[in-house]
Motif scaffolding. Structure first.
Motif, PDB file in Angstrom:
ATOM      1  N   VAL A   9       0.840  -1.203   0.000  1.00 17.57           N
ATOM      2  CA  VAL A   9       0.000   0.000   0.000  1.00 17.57           C
ATOM      3  C   VAL A   9       0.870   1.247   0.000  1.00 17.57           C
ATOM      4  CG1 VAL A   9      -1.731   1.309   1.287  1.00 17.57           C
ATOM      5  CG2 VAL A   9      -1.870  -1.190   1.189  1.00 17.57           C
ATOM      6  N   GLU A  10       1.964   1.189   0.780  1.00 16.57           N
ATOM      7  CA  GLU A  10       2.849   2.350   0.888  1.00 16.57           C
ATOM      8  C   GLU A  10       3.562   2.628  -0.439  1.00 16.57           C
ATOM      9  OE1 GLU A  10       2.421   3.904   3.464  1.00 16.57           O
ATOM     10  OE2 GLU A  10       1.854   2.488   5.035  1.00 16.57           O
ATOM     11  N   ILE A  11       4.031   1.567  -1.104  1.00 12.74           N
ATOM     12  CA  ILE A  11       4.765   1.783  -2.357  1.00 12.74           C
ATOM     13  C   ILE A  11       3.835   2.320  -3.439  1.00 12.74           C
ATOM     14  CG2 ILE A  11       4.489  -0.531  -3.357  1.00 12.74           C
ATOM     15  CD1 ILE A  11       7.725   1.508  -3.330  1.00 12.74           C
ATOM     16  N   ASP A  12       2.576   1.876  -3.444  1.00 12.19           N
ATOM     17  CA  ASP A  12       1.618   2.402  -4.421  1.00 12.19           C
ATOM     18  C   ASP A  12       1.354   3.887  -4.175  1.00 12.19           C
ATOM     19  OD1 ASP A  12       1.333   0.038  -5.787  1.00 12.19           O
ATOM     20  OD2 ASP A  12      -0.422  -0.634  -4.651  1.00 12.19           O
ATOM     21  N   SER A  13       1.265   4.276  -2.907  1.00  9.17           N
ATOM     22  CA  SER A  13       1.042   5.680  -2.567  1.00  9.17           C
ATOM     23  C   SER A  13       2.234   6.535  -3.003  1.00  9.17           C
ATOM     24  CB  SER A  13       0.826   5.818  -1.058  1.00  9.17           C
ATOM     25  OG  SER A  13       0.655   7.177  -0.699  1.00  9.17           O
ATOM     26  N   ALA A  14       3.442   6.013  -2.802  1.00  7.47           N
ATOM     27  CA  ALA A  14       4.647   6.740  -3.201  1.00  7.47           C
ATOM     28  C   ALA A  14       4.715   6.898  -4.717  1.00  7.47           C
ATOM     29  CB  ALA A  14       5.886   6.020  -2.684  1.00  7.47           C
ATOM     30  N   LEU A  15       4.387   5.846  -5.448  1.00  5.73           N
ATOM     31  CA  LEU A  15       4.400   5.922  -6.910  1.00  5.73           C
ATOM     32  C   LEU A  15       3.381   6.937  -7.419  1.00  5.73           C
ATOM     33  CD1 LEU A  15       4.786   2.136  -7.838  1.00  5.73           C
ATOM     34  CD2 LEU A  15       6.286   3.989  -8.615  1.00  5.73           C
ATOM     35  N   THR A  16       2.200   6.957  -6.803  1.00  7.56           N
ATOM     36  CA  THR A  16       1.171   7.924  -7.200  1.00  7.56           C
ATOM     37  C   THR A  16       1.655   9.354  -6.995  1.00  7.56           C
ATOM     38  OG1 THR A  16      -0.616   6.375  -6.662  1.00  7.56           O
ATOM     39  CG2 THR A  16      -1.176   8.725  -6.757  1.00  7.56           C
ATOM     40  N   GLN A  17       2.291   9.598  -5.847  1.00  5.60           N
ATOM     41  CA  GLN A  17       2.787  10.953  -5.569  1.00  5.60           C
ATOM     42  C   GLN A  17       3.921  11.344  -6.512  1.00  5.60           C
ATOM     43  OE1 GLN A  17       4.405  11.591  -1.637  1.00  5.60           O
ATOM     44  NE2 GLN A  17       3.858  13.759  -1.686  1.00  5.60           N
ATOM     45  N   LEU A  18       4.856  10.411  -6.749  1.00  2.28           N
ATOM     46  CA  LEU A  18       5.968  10.709  -7.648  1.00  2.28           C
ATOM     47  C   LEU A  18       5.465  10.994  -9.065  1.00  2.28           C
ATOM     48  CD1 LEU A  18       9.082  10.888  -7.821  1.00  2.28           C
ATOM     49  CD2 LEU A  18       9.082   8.475  -8.496  1.00  2.28           C
ATOM     50  N   ASN A  19       4.505  10.209  -9.528  1.00  4.79           N
ATOM     51  CA  ASN A  19       3.945  10.445 -10.863  1.00  4.79           C
ATOM     52  C   ASN A  19       3.213  11.786 -10.944  1.00  4.79           C
ATOM     53  OD1 ASN A  19       4.880   8.037 -11.936  1.00  4.79           O
ATOM     54  ND2 ASN A  19       3.066   6.885 -11.322  1.00  4.79           N
ATOM     55  N   SER A  20       2.623  12.199  -9.833  1.00  2.92           N
ATOM     56  CA  SER A  20       1.961  13.502  -9.790  1.00  2.92           C
ATOM     57  C   SER A  20       2.985  14.621  -9.950  1.00  2.92           C
ATOM     58  CB  SER A  20       1.208  13.665  -8.469  1.00  2.92           C
ATOM     59  OG  SER A  20       0.676  14.969  -8.342  1.00  2.92           O
ATOM     60  N   TRP A  21       4.130  14.482  -9.286  1.00  2.14           N
ATOM     61  CA  TRP A  21       5.192  15.482  -9.425  1.00  2.14           C
ATOM     62  C   TRP A  21       5.746  15.506 -10.849  1.00  2.14           C
ATOM     63  CZ3 TRP A  21       7.689  13.702  -4.216  1.00  2.14           C
ATOM     64  CH2 TRP A  21       7.088  14.402  -3.163  1.00  2.14           C
ATOM     65  N   ARG A  22       5.930  14.332 -11.428  1.00  2.00           N
ATOM     66  CA  ARG A  22       6.411  14.263 -12.815  1.00  2.00           C
ATOM     67  C   ARG A  22       5.425  14.935 -13.768  1.00  2.00           C
ATOM     68  NH1 ARG A  22       8.423   8.845 -15.314  1.00  2.00           N
ATOM     69  NH2 ARG A  22       9.144  10.388 -16.844  1.00  2.00           N
ATOM     70  N   ALA A  23       4.142  14.696 -13.542  1.00  2.56           N
ATOM     71  CA  ALA A  23       3.115  15.323 -14.392  1.00  2.56           C
ATOM     72  C   ALA A  23       3.155  16.837 -14.253  1.00  2.56           C
ATOM     73  CB  ALA A  23       1.733  14.789 -14.013  1.00  2.56           C
ATOM     74  N   ASP A  24       3.412  17.327 -13.029  1.00  5.18           N
ATOM     75  CA  ASP A  24       3.509  18.774 -12.813  1.00  5.18           C
ATOM     76  C   ASP A  24       4.679  19.363 -13.589  1.00  5.18           C
ATOM     77  OD1 ASP A  24       3.254  21.368 -11.718  1.00  5.18           O
ATOM     78  OD2 ASP A  24       4.655  20.866 -10.117  1.00  5.18           O
ATOM     79  N   PHE A  25       5.836  18.704 -13.522  1.00  7.47           N
ATOM     80  CA  PHE A  25       7.000  19.190 -14.264  1.00  7.47           C
ATOM     81  C   PHE A  25       6.741  19.111 -15.774  1.00  7.47           C
ATOM     82  CE2 PHE A  25       9.465  18.858 -10.342  1.00  7.47           C
ATOM     83  CZ  PHE A  25      10.331  19.922 -10.479  1.00  7.47           C
ATOM     84  N   GLY A  26       6.061  18.049 -16.213  1.00  9.40           N
ATOM     85  CA  GLY A  26       5.761  17.918 -17.637  1.00  9.40           C
ATOM     86  C   GLY A  26       4.831  19.011 -18.133  1.00  9.40           C
ATOM     87  N   SER A  27       3.766  19.294 -17.367  1.00 15.17           N
ATOM     88  CA  SER A  27       2.834  20.348 -17.770  1.00 15.17           C
ATOM     89  C   SER A  27       3.496  21.720 -17.697  1.00 15.17           C
ATOM     90  CB  SER A  27       1.584  20.318 -16.876  1.00 15.17           C
ATOM     91  OG  SER A  27       1.919  20.534 -15.521  1.00 15.17           O
ATOM     92  N   THR A  28       4.394  21.915 -16.714  1.00 13.46           N
ATOM     93  CA  THR A  28       5.133  23.179 -16.625  1.00 13.46           C
ATOM     94  C   THR A  28       6.033  23.346 -17.835  1.00 13.46           C
ATOM     95  OG1 THR A  28       5.111  23.101 -14.200  1.00 13.46           O
ATOM     96  CG2 THR A  28       6.748  24.533 -15.242  1.00 13.46           C
ATOM     97  N   GLN A  29       6.672  22.250 -18.270  1.00 16.12           N
ATOM     98  CA  GLN A  29       7.536  22.325 -19.457  1.00 16.12           C
ATOM     99  C   GLN A  29       6.718  22.698 -20.692  1.00 16.12           C
ATOM    100  OE1 GLN A  29      10.101  18.920 -20.158  1.00 16.12           O
ATOM    101  NE2 GLN A  29      10.305  19.414 -22.319  1.00 16.12           N
ATOM    102  N   ASN A  30       5.549  22.105 -20.843  1.00 17.40           N
ATOM    103  CA  ASN A  30       4.685  22.460 -21.981  1.00 17.40           C
ATOM    104  C   ASN A  30       4.284  23.937 -21.933  1.00 17.40           C
ATOM    105  OD1 ASN A  30       4.696  19.866 -23.034  1.00 17.40           O
ATOM    106  ND2 ASN A  30       2.889  19.236 -21.880  1.00 17.40           N
ATOM    107  N   GLN A  31       3.976  24.417 -20.729  1.00 13.98           N
ATOM    108  CA  GLN A  31       3.610  25.827 -20.569  1.00 13.98           C
ATOM    109  C   GLN A  31       4.789  26.739 -20.912  1.00 13.98           C
ATOM    110  OE1 GLN A  31       2.292  26.781 -16.612  1.00 13.98           O
ATOM    111  NE2 GLN A  31       1.533  28.808 -17.169  1.00 13.98           N
ATOM    112  N   LEU A  32       5.987  26.337 -20.492  1.00 10.15           N
ATOM    113  CA  LEU A  32       7.188  27.121 -20.785  1.00 10.15           C
ATOM    114  C   LEU A  32       7.454  27.172 -22.289  1.00 10.15           C
ATOM    115  CD1 LEU A  32       9.510  25.794 -17.939  1.00 10.15           C
ATOM    116  CD2 LEU A  32       8.768  28.170 -18.199  1.00 10.15           C
ATOM    117  N   GLU A  33       7.335  26.043 -22.941  1.00  9.54           N
ATOM    118  CA  GLU A  33       7.602  26.002 -24.382  1.00  9.54           C
ATOM    119  C   GLU A  33       6.594  26.847 -25.154  1.00  9.54           C
ATOM    120  OE1 GLU A  33       7.581  21.819 -25.092  1.00  9.54           O
ATOM    121  OE2 GLU A  33       9.712  21.563 -24.607  1.00  9.54           O
TER     122      GLU A  33
END
Length: 292
Positions: free
Chosen positions: A207-231
């Motif tokens: 359960v803990e590892i799934d929660s960590a993966l969800t949070q990490l993927n959320s951060w990656r999505a934030d950086f990805g959307s920020t990169q699209n906004q920057l471009e």
């Protein structure tokens, strides 16, 4: 008829002097490529052109800021991609440790392997930097790590022209959901514990590892959307730079066809003026005939 003051010559000299001034201004424009070289050429035009130039320079710097920010987001994304791979492997090992076919000794070895993987997860968070700024765990002070810090990128010429990451990123065992509990639980696996107890512990950590993966993927999505906004912002800024430069050019740059025609005109007038002065001086010679 008078010879003491040659009025015709004086008039011709004055006109010729003004023509030469105009001719010099025309040469200056042709040699510099600018229609406005000093404030007296066009005071209001110079003010507007200078503002446009300042704006264009600021926009160019904003484009440079954006390109640097895109590089930063790419570095962070690649680092989190590797962290995601680590968490995937940790989950596989937890699943392996959760089954009854794995012995106590095997589970203990798996625990040591997971501890090393989590150590590498922390190393990546600590080592991922851009120009001295840590991207995945905020700042370290006196051996402790502060919470993640949201980043702000200046993408325009005013204080409000900014792009921000949604939240601070703390991608280590101290910041990822459940990772502290998982790390503590895995480190407790040791010789002497019953295999079924360790298997149950491993199942609980899923359960803990799934929660960590969800949070990490959320951060990656934030950086990805920020990169699209920057471009997108960079493309818009480049268009603004082009249009601003074009507006400045209309005001400041010389039209060579028009100015060349004006130069030739003034050059001919100057030559004619010189001839007029010589003819005005000859008038005095004509008066001398009256004395003969």
């Amino acid at each position: 008829m008078r010879i003491n003051t040659n009025v015709s010559s004086l008039v011709a000299q004055e006109a010729n002097k003004q023509t030469n001034v105009t001719l010099a201004n025309s040469l200056e424009k042709l040699s510099t490529g600018f229609k406005i070289n000093k404030a007296s050429d066009d005071a209001s035009g110079l003010s507007i052109a200078d503002k446009l130039r300042t704006q264009a320079n600021g926009l160019n710097q904003a484009v440079a800021n954006g390109n640097s920010a895109v590089t930063l987001t790419q570095i962070a994304d690649k680092a989190m991609a590797e962290q995601s791979n680590i968490l995937d492997v940790v989950k596989q090992k937890l699943i392996q440790a959760s089954t009854a076919t794995t012995s106590a000794e095997g589970i203990e070895a798996i625990g040591k392997d997971i501890s090393k993987l989590l150590e590498q997860l922390n190393n990546i968070a600590a080592q991922t930097t851009y120009n001295g700024t840590n991207l995945l765990q905020g700042t370290a002070s006196a051996g402790s790590v502060t919470s993640g810090i949201a980043m702000t990128f200046q993408m325009g010429t005013t204080a409000s022209d900014v792009i921000k990451t949604a939240s601070g990123t703390l991608a280590n065992t101290a910041g990822l959901n459940g990772m502290s509990a998982l790390k503590t639980g895995v480190e407790a696996w040791s010789a002497g514990l019953d295999a079924t107890v360790m298997q149950a512990s491993a199942r609980g950590q899923l359960v803990e590892i799934d929660s960590a993966l969800t949070q990490l993927n959320s951060w990656r999505a934030d950086f990805g959307s920020t990169q699209n906004q920057l471009e997108s912002s960079i493309r818009n800024l480049m268009t603004q730079v082009t249009n601003t430069k074009a507006a400045e050019s209309v005001i400041r740059d010389v039209d060579y066809a028009q100015e060349s025609a004006n130069f030739n005109k003034q050059n001919i007038i100057s030559q004619a003026g010189t001839y007029a002065i010589s003819q005005a001086n000859n008038v005095s010679q004509n008066i001398m005939r009256l004395l003969q």
